[in-house]
Scaffold this active site. Structure first.
Site, PDB file in Angstrom:
ATOM      1  N   GLN A   1      42.850  27.274  51.587  1.00  0.00           N
ATOM      2  CA  GLN A   1      42.945  28.595  50.958  1.00  0.00           C
ATOM      3  C   GLN A   1      42.400  29.677  51.891  1.00  0.00           C
ATOM      4  OE1 GLN A   1      42.769  29.610  46.887  1.00  0.00           O
ATOM      5  NE2 GLN A   1      40.690  30.426  47.093  1.00  0.00           N
TER       6      GLN A   1
ATOM      7  N   HIS B   1      38.510  40.592  52.976  1.00  0.00           N
ATOM      8  CA  HIS B   1      38.075  40.199  51.634  1.00  0.00           C
ATOM      9  C   HIS B   1      36.702  40.818  51.316  1.00  0.00           C
ATOM     10  CE1 HIS B   1      37.388  37.605  48.172  1.00  0.00           C
ATOM     11  NE2 HIS B   1      38.552  37.041  48.334  1.00  0.00           N
TER      12      HIS B   1
ATOM     13  N   ARG C   1      30.341  33.309  51.038  1.00  0.00           N
ATOM     14  CA  ARG C   1      30.589  33.857  49.693  1.00  0.00           C
ATOM     15  C   ARG C   1      30.010  35.268  49.646  1.00  0.00           C
ATOM     16  NH1 ARG C   1      34.225  32.905  46.989  1.00  0.00           N
ATOM     17  NH2 ARG C   1      33.819  30.644  46.899  1.00  0.00           N
TER      18      ARG C   1
ATOM     19  N   GLU D   1      40.156  44.404  48.157  1.00  0.00           N
ATOM     20  CA  GLU D   1      40.502  43.784  49.437  1.00  0.00           C
ATOM     21  C   GLU D   1      41.802  44.352  49.995  1.00  0.00           C
ATOM     22  OE1 GLU D   1      40.932  39.767  48.080  1.00  0.00           O
ATOM     23  OE2 GLU D   1      39.175  39.964  46.802  1.00  0.00           O
TER      24      GLU D   1
ATOM     25  N   ASP E   1      42.028  39.288  38.680  1.00  0.00           N
ATOM     26  CA  ASP E   1      42.494  38.788  39.981  1.00  0.00           C
ATOM     27  C   ASP E   1      43.909  39.313  40.161  1.00  0.00           C
ATOM     28  OD1 ASP E   1      42.515  35.487  41.592  1.00  0.00           O
ATOM     29  OD2 ASP E   1      42.910  37.531  42.332  1.00  0.00           O
TER      30      ASP E   1
ATOM     31  N   ARG F   1      38.431  32.650  58.784  1.00  0.00           N
ATOM     32  CA  ARG F   1      37.085  32.877  58.240  1.00  0.00           C
ATOM     33  C   ARG F   1      36.158  31.671  58.416  1.00  0.00           C
ATOM     34  NH1 ARG F   1      37.278  32.428  51.629  1.00  0.00           N
ATOM     35  NH2 ARG F   1      38.395  30.432  51.512  1.00  0.00           N
TER      36      ARG F   1
HETATM   37  O1  TA6 Z   1      40.598  37.534  46.493  1.00  0.00           O
HETATM   38  C1  TA6 Z   1      40.966  36.896  45.346  1.00  0.00           C
HETATM   39  C2  TA6 Z   1      40.980  35.391  45.541  1.00  0.00           C
HETATM   40  O2  TA6 Z   1      42.200  34.966  46.083  1.00  0.00           O
HETATM   41  C3  TA6 Z   1      40.691  34.761  44.181  1.00  0.00           C
HETATM   42  O3  TA6 Z   1      41.853  34.150  43.671  1.00  0.00           O
HETATM   43  C4  TA6 Z   1      39.554  33.793  44.472  1.00  0.00           C
HETATM   44  O4  TA6 Z   1      40.079  32.535  44.833  1.00  0.00           O
HETATM   45  C5  TA6 Z   1      38.853  34.494  45.643  1.00  0.00           C
HETATM   46  O5  TA6 Z   1      39.931  34.955  46.438  1.00  0.00           O
HETATM   47  C6  TA6 Z   1      37.849  33.665  46.370  1.00  0.00           C
HETATM   48  O6  TA6 Z   1      38.481  32.675  47.140  1.00  0.00           O
HETATM   49  P1  TA6 Z   1      37.524  31.658  47.963  1.00  0.00           P
HETATM   50  O7  TA6 Z   1      38.459  30.759  48.699  1.00  0.00           O
HETATM   51  O8  TA6 Z   1      36.671  32.507  48.871  1.00  0.00           O
HETATM   52  O9  TA6 Z   1      36.677  30.981  46.923  1.00  0.00           O
END
Ligand code: TA6
Length: 302
Positions: free
Chosen positions: A82, A169, A58, A276, A215, A87
């Site tokens: 996601q 990111h 994070r 990003e 976002d 990563r």
């Molecule tokens: O970068 C934007 C994003 O896609 C947000 O929608 C939020 O989900 C963020 O990434 C963080 O994602 P993560 O999977 O690291 O919690």
């Protein structure tokens, strides 16, 4: 004076003779620290960020590949977590190269490039099953006196074409989000992920300031080489230029940050902004044996 490189405990760090430093976990090839010559930290890292490889970091600069977010309607990546597996995979440190570069007065190195590799053989079974393609990534982190460059070469090592998205990111550390403005996004089209349904809009000709959760996926009108600048109290702090990465995502969770188990302190949103660089609108297609390269240069303006 030489660059000091240490490769221990699943981390690689480098310090330039002038004091700038960078620290990278082999886990995700995640940059977890980037400091200027005075030792000032430039990246935001949550106080509760997992740094033991138990989950995506994070903060810092996680690398998103082969999918940005979740893509339920994209069959090849629909079952990936996601932001994909890069990563949360263990990368290999491929080595470093330093350069004297111009302007070195003390004969010291003015920059160091650290290379990291990931291929299908590095993946856990679940990732291999979810995305069964032969690939190779070489991620280069270059620390210089003026800033940090991160670039990735993506190669299709397989026999058939596949497609991907990629994004860096970056969590930038700032002092006070209420004093931040972002330029370089003026008159750009952007996807707002906070509206229902998700909407496409065009940003005004003024700079972007942030006073609530944001976002958005921008496609800056000026193209990748036009700088996106993060300023604070009117003073530029970071300038980002891109190569082959047409999108810029701007994210701040605002008070929702507190609802993330690994986001601390609760008001940490005041000290960070994610800007990003990525290729995340649509998909980059690679034929067998083809390579693709993209990257960002972040100049530490202060
Ligand atoms: O970068 C934007 C994003 O896609 C947000 O929608 C939020 O989900 C963020 O990434 C963080 O994602 P993560 O999977 O690291 O919690």
């Amino acid at each position: 004076a030489q660059v000091n490189i240490t490769h221990a405990n699943s981390r690689v760090s480098a310090v330039l003779p002038t004091g700038e430093s960078v620290e990278i976990l082999l886990y995700g090839a995640t940059i977890v620290s980037w400091k200027d010559a005075t030792g000032k930290e430039k990246l935001f890292l949550s106080q509760k960020a997992a740094l033991d490889g138990s989950k995506a970091v994070r903060g810092g600069i996680p690398l998103v590949f082969p999918v940005f977010g979740k893509a339920p309607d994209h069959a090849a990546t629909a079952t990936l977590p996601q932001h994909g597996f890069a990563r949360t995979s263990r990368w290999e440190f491929l080595g470093k190269s330093t350069s004297e570069g111009s302007g070195t007065t003390d004969g010291g190195d003015s920059s160091v490039k650290l290379d990291f590799g990931l291929s299908q053989s590095n993946l856990d079974e679940a990732s291999k099953e979810a995305w069964p393609y032969a690939f190779g990534l070489i991620y280069s982190v270059t620390l210089g006196r003026e800033g940090l460059m991160t670039s990735v070469v993506v190669r299709n090592e397989g026999e058939s074409a596949w497609e991907f998205q990629v994004l860096m990111h970056t969590y930038f550390r700032i002092n006070d989000i209420s004093k931040v403005s972002v330029s370089g996004l003026e008159t750009s089209s952007y996807i707002d992920k906070l509206t229902t349904p998700i909407s496409t809009n065009t940003s005004p000709s003024s700079t972007l300031s942030i006073s609530s959760k944001i976002d958005r996926v921008y496609t800056p009108a000026g193209g990748p080489s036009a700088p996106v600048v993060i300023a604070e109290a009117g003073k530029p702090k970071f300038s980002i230029t891109r190569d082959n990465l047409n999108e810029v995502v701007v994210w701040n969770p605002w008070t929702d940050g507190a609802s993330m188990a690994d986001f601390a302190p609760a008001d940490g949103y005041r000290n960070m902004i994610c800007v990003e660089a990525g290729a995340v609108k649509g998909w980059q297609k690679l034929e067998a044996g083809e390579t693709w390269e993209g990257g960002q240069i972040v100049t530490d303006v202060v």
